[in-house]
Every structure is written in C-alpha cells, then in structure tokens.
Write an enzyme that holds these catalytic residues in place. Sequence first.
Site, mmCIF file in Angstrom:
data_model
loop_
_atom_site.group_PDB
_atom_site.id
_atom_site.type_symbol
_atom_site.label_atom_id
_atom_site.label_comp_id
_atom_site.label_asym_id
_atom_site.label_seq_id
_atom_site.Cartn_x
_atom_site.Cartn_y
_atom_site.Cartn_z
ATOM 1 N N HIS A 91 -1.962 0.683 7.219
ATOM 2 C CA HIS A 91 -2.310 0.978 5.833
ATOM 3 C C HIS A 91 -1.887 2.401 5.503
ATOM 4 O O HIS A 91 -1.692 3.231 6.397
ATOM 5 C CB HIS A 91 -3.821 0.817 5.635
ATOM 6 C CG HIS A 91 -4.252 0.790 4.203
ATOM 7 N ND1 HIS A 91 -3.730 -0.090 3.292
ATOM 8 C CD2 HIS A 91 -5.158 1.545 3.529
ATOM 9 C CE1 HIS A 91 -4.304 0.100 2.115
ATOM 10 N NE2 HIS A 91 -5.169 1.097 2.233
ATOM 11 N N ASP A 137 -7.880 5.847 -2.258
ATOM 12 C CA ASP A 137 -7.068 4.699 -1.869
ATOM 13 C C ASP A 137 -6.718 3.892 -3.110
ATOM 14 O O ASP A 137 -7.517 3.073 -3.585
ATOM 15 C CB ASP A 137 -7.823 3.820 -0.867
ATOM 16 C CG ASP A 137 -6.914 2.759 -0.242
ATOM 17 O OD1 ASP A 137 -5.775 2.602 -0.702
ATOM 18 O OD2 ASP A 137 -7.357 2.094 0.712
ATOM 19 N N CYS A 188 0.818 -1.211 0.000
ATOM 20 C CA CYS A 188 0.000 0.000 0.000
ATOM 21 C C CYS A 188 0.852 1.261 0.000
ATOM 22 O O CYS A 188 0.486 2.276 -0.612
ATOM 23 C CB CYS A 188 -0.946 0.000 1.191
ATOM 24 S SG CYS A 188 -0.121 -0.071 2.811
#
Length: 650
Positions: A448, A464, A404
Amino acid sequence: MPFLPSTRLMLFMLGSIGLITLPHAWHIPPVLFSFFTLLLLWRLLSIWQPRYLPNRFGVFLLMLLGIGLLYSQQHSVFGRDAGTSLFVVALGLKLLEIHGRRDVYVIVYLAFIVAVTQFLYEESILMALYILLVCGVLLATLITQNSHTPQTLAALKTSAAIILQSLPLALVLFVLFPRLEAPHWSWLDDDIHAKSGLSNTLEPGSIAELSLSPELVFRVKFDGELPPPAQRYWRGPIYASTDGVSWRAPPVLGRENNPDQPTFSDPSYAYTLMMEPQKQNWVFALEMPTEFGGGLRRNGLYQLITNKNPGDRAEYQISSSPSYNSGGISKTERKENLQLPGKPSDRVVELVKQLQGKQARPELFIGNLLQHFRQENFHYTLSPEAMPDKPIETFLFERRAGFCGHYATAFVYLLRVAEIPARVVGGYQGGQINEVGGFLEIRQADAHAWAEAWLEGRGWVRFDPTAAIAPERIERGVNVDLQIASGAVNFSPVQLDAKTLSWLQRGRQLWQSVDYNWQRWVINYDTVNQKAFLQSLGIDNFVKLGYWLVISVAGIGGVVAWRLLRPNRRRQDPALRLYRQFCAKFAKAGLSIEIGDGPQTVAERAKKLRPDLAEAIERITALYIRLRYQADSEAGDLQVLKKLVARFRV
C-alpha cells in the site's frame, strides 16, 4: 573375486538418491540436473546390462564433461548454487564406478550431504519431513548392504527404528548444545536471487503488480489485543523526490537523528514480528515504532532498519503506538518535501485555489482535497489505463481511476503546490488474521502507499486518500485469493469467527499456524533464543550446561540401551515362531516333543504318526532348517514357510 552389488541393493540406493536429488531440479541449472539424471538412468540400466558401464577412460571423459558443464553454468565452485551443483554432479559420476563395498559407502555418505543441502533453499516442515523420509530409505540401503539375507520391508523397519531411537538424543542436542552462528561468507556467495517487494523507487503500477502476489512478507503475533484495521499501517520506505513520473527515497546518510524525538501516547501495542527473506534491510513495523530489540535502528525517516542479513528469516520484538507527534521539521526536510519537478500547470494551480490551498489552514485544504476525491467520480482499480504523459495531471483531470499509488502521489503533489510539506510512504496495510494461530499474515498483495503531511504542532501526520475512495480497503483489507484469481480489486468479507470459516479455510489456517510455530521455535532457534530459554531453566553458565548435556545424553542412552539389550524384549526369529506353530499343531494330535529334539527327529516322529502328511512335514522341516541354519536361503523362503504352516492340518 570382483564385488558385484545385488540388484536389490542397487535399486534401493538409486531410488533413494533419485528422491534426494529431485527437489534440486528447481535449484540448479537444468543442464546440470539433466546431466545428473542421464548418469542416474545410465547406472539404472546397467543393473541388468553391466556391459553398458563405461570403463575408466569413459568415466574420465564424463568427468571432464561434468567439469565443463559446471564451469559454463556456475563459473565457480563457491556459493550455494555452485557448491550444490558440484556435489550433485560428483554423486552422479561416482555412481558409474562401483568396484567395492567402499564405493557404496562413499556414494551413500555423499548422498547424505546432498540431502542436507536442501535446507539451504527451503526450511519448511514439509521439506524436513521429506528429507527425513528419504534419509530413512538411504539408511535402509546401508542396512541392506550389511545384511546376509536382505529383505526390503525388514530393512525399512530397521531404518525407522534407528531413526526413532535417535530422535530424543537429537532433540536434546538441538536444545542444549551451544548454537554456532554461521559467518556470512558474502564474498563466497555469488548467488543473487531476486525477491519481489517494495523498492527505493515508486513508479506507476509498481504496487498494483504486487497486489497480485500471494508471497508472504511477514507475520505478526500481538501480546494482547490487535489494533483496529484502520491503524494497521506497516511503515516502509519514504518517497520524497520526484521527476513527475517516479518517486524516489531520499538519502538518509547523516540524518539518523531527527530534529525532535517523537512523543507517544496510549494505546501501545507489543508484538513479535517475523520477517521473511527480503532483498532490502527494512523491517515493516506498525506505525509508529517506540521500542525495538537488538539488531534494529530507527532512521531519520522513522523507518526500522536491521543489521541482520535481509536474506534470512528473522524475528523481532517491537512496540508501537499509533498516536504520536514527530515534532519539528528541519530546513532540509522542508525543502526536500516541497520539491516539484517543474512549474505546475494552470489546471493544477486552479484546482488548488478552488480547494482553498494557500488561503486556508492546511487542515482545511486537506479536508477539501479528500472531499474532492470522494465527490468527483474517482474510482479505485488495479488496472488503470496507461498514463505515460504527465501521469498526475492525466489522473486528476482525465482518467480519475487508479490504485493507491496514483492517489498518494497526486495527493502529495497537490499539497506541495499548496506549500504544505508532504511525502509518500510505502509499506503494507491490513493483513489477514489467522484464527487458529492468533497472528496476522501480511503478503505482497497487502502492499500500500499513503501520504504524510507536516502540520504545525502535530509533526508528520498520516493521510490515506485511498480511504476516501475505497474505505473498505482499509476497514476490511484485501481478499488475496479472489484478487489474484480475478485480477481485480477484491476486499475481504466482514471478519468471520472460527465457527463460520469453512473447513478448507480452517485447514489452511491450521497448517499456516503449524508452519509459523515451526519457523519461530525451530528454524529461528538461534543463540539469542537459546540463551533466553536456557536461562528460564536456570542454566546460566557453561558448567551447568555441561552437567545438563552429560546427564541428558547418558539418561537417554541408558534407556535406549536397556530397551535394546534386555532379553525379554528381543524379537523372536520369524522362522522359529512359524516352526513352533507347526509343532503346536502336532502336539494337539498327541505327538510327544521333548527338550533337545532337533527338527529332523521331530519330523521322523511326526511321519510315523501321520504317514499321509510325510511330504508336507519334510518340506516344512527342510525350509525351516534352510532359514534357520543355512546361509543360502532366499528372500521368498519365509513367505513360503508361512503359507505351508498356515495350510497345514493334522
């Protein structure tokens, strides 16, 4: 005469001390714990070989050695670790000089202090039960010390009875007695213990490392329905400045007030968030926090900051709304979130131009960029290849595989090249639902990174890019156990109900639920929580509190005293009970036993009735007289009497 503690007493005491200090093997330096263990074993051997005990000069030399080891390992006697080490070493040294009953008492009381220090390291319910158990054994040591005919089982039973009788009184004092908040002796505490978690710097692979950690970060219990998985973003630090490799949090000093206060719309979620001990004073609220209790403030980056000690477990009441508009942007923020480490390469400029950056509305470019991640064979992985040289370009044009952090930083970088203010947000996403307790558990494996872009009329908007590559990461969350075991990305299965969960999962969630309530209602029962609870009972001043304390303590004390002192509840002497069984057997055979007959009279009459049993009658009578009236009885006499009476037949 010199004081000689019995073997039973010494074994009791040394065993309980060994149990009490055992958990400290993980808390104090190995050298100091080994020194204590050596002293304990030395004293244990000396039970059977007293000549091996050191004299006063030897104890003095051992004391100097202990002081030297303590100073070499801790460099102080202040602080949690140093203070605990001091008590443990002193306890070991004191074991070698027992010259009277007073020394036994000093050792036992010092052992109680060492037992309490365990709670400076761990406050779980398992540790509380363990300390209660070993303190019970230690209390049995005092009972053995003050008993004329010490018996192991009897001492343990008496110890358990004393503890059970004291629990109601301890509960009343815990609930009602005014809480005394301990001051933060930060200048005394030189113990620094690193904790894993997010930091002010985001580097390649830092979040991937956290993804293999099962460490609990916080737990959340919602007042109503849970937000859907796609909205479970727990906001943490902001990363704005970059050198092309790492990203750092911007300074927040002097930026406490935002250009515009954010506006919110429904739905809103109210919840209780319990933070585990951390190294930063961050509280990871559901994005975006609207209302929050005392001890919290929201800085200019919309991140919640606590004024409590981050090393302590703490609970907060928060409300959040996922639908918000943060408002305008200042010139400083715009400049800060358009910063680039240098002139972008021709490949980057060409990619931005290809995706209509600077040419179309920002929303269109962002949509094209997310579509590019979906269609151009990008992959989501925990272990991408190293990219030491120009990591963003290498990721975008060569490797196309990352975690991520890679996607979020590349996304923000491309938006800045397109002159769209953007920044990276760190935090946690998702969490595992505990079906038994009805709360979410968020662990380091849920760490994250995502992006925020400032859009006209909408303010800072979350994007995202990981969701474009691996939407199951957001919708289903991380399967922590499988991910840690395999070292590869693993997502949770579709949410299961309580009936579908295996018995092992239900058992683990049940225990986690018990631990959560223990932490919430016992460990976190501080001044604020006590005040709220007492006010719910109508206790709003010290006068009423005093009445409640006096009445409760007197009532419990009266009940315990009544149960202990009433004659019909007093326990019958076991030797007398066995002797009465013996007399009852003869009474059935026709022996007349009158009130006032002593055991010798009964024995003579019984031998005349049954001369063939004279030897057994004399032995039973002698054992009974020895147990009942003489001080030289031995621990095994009662068991011998029990066997003789059981085998006796008239």
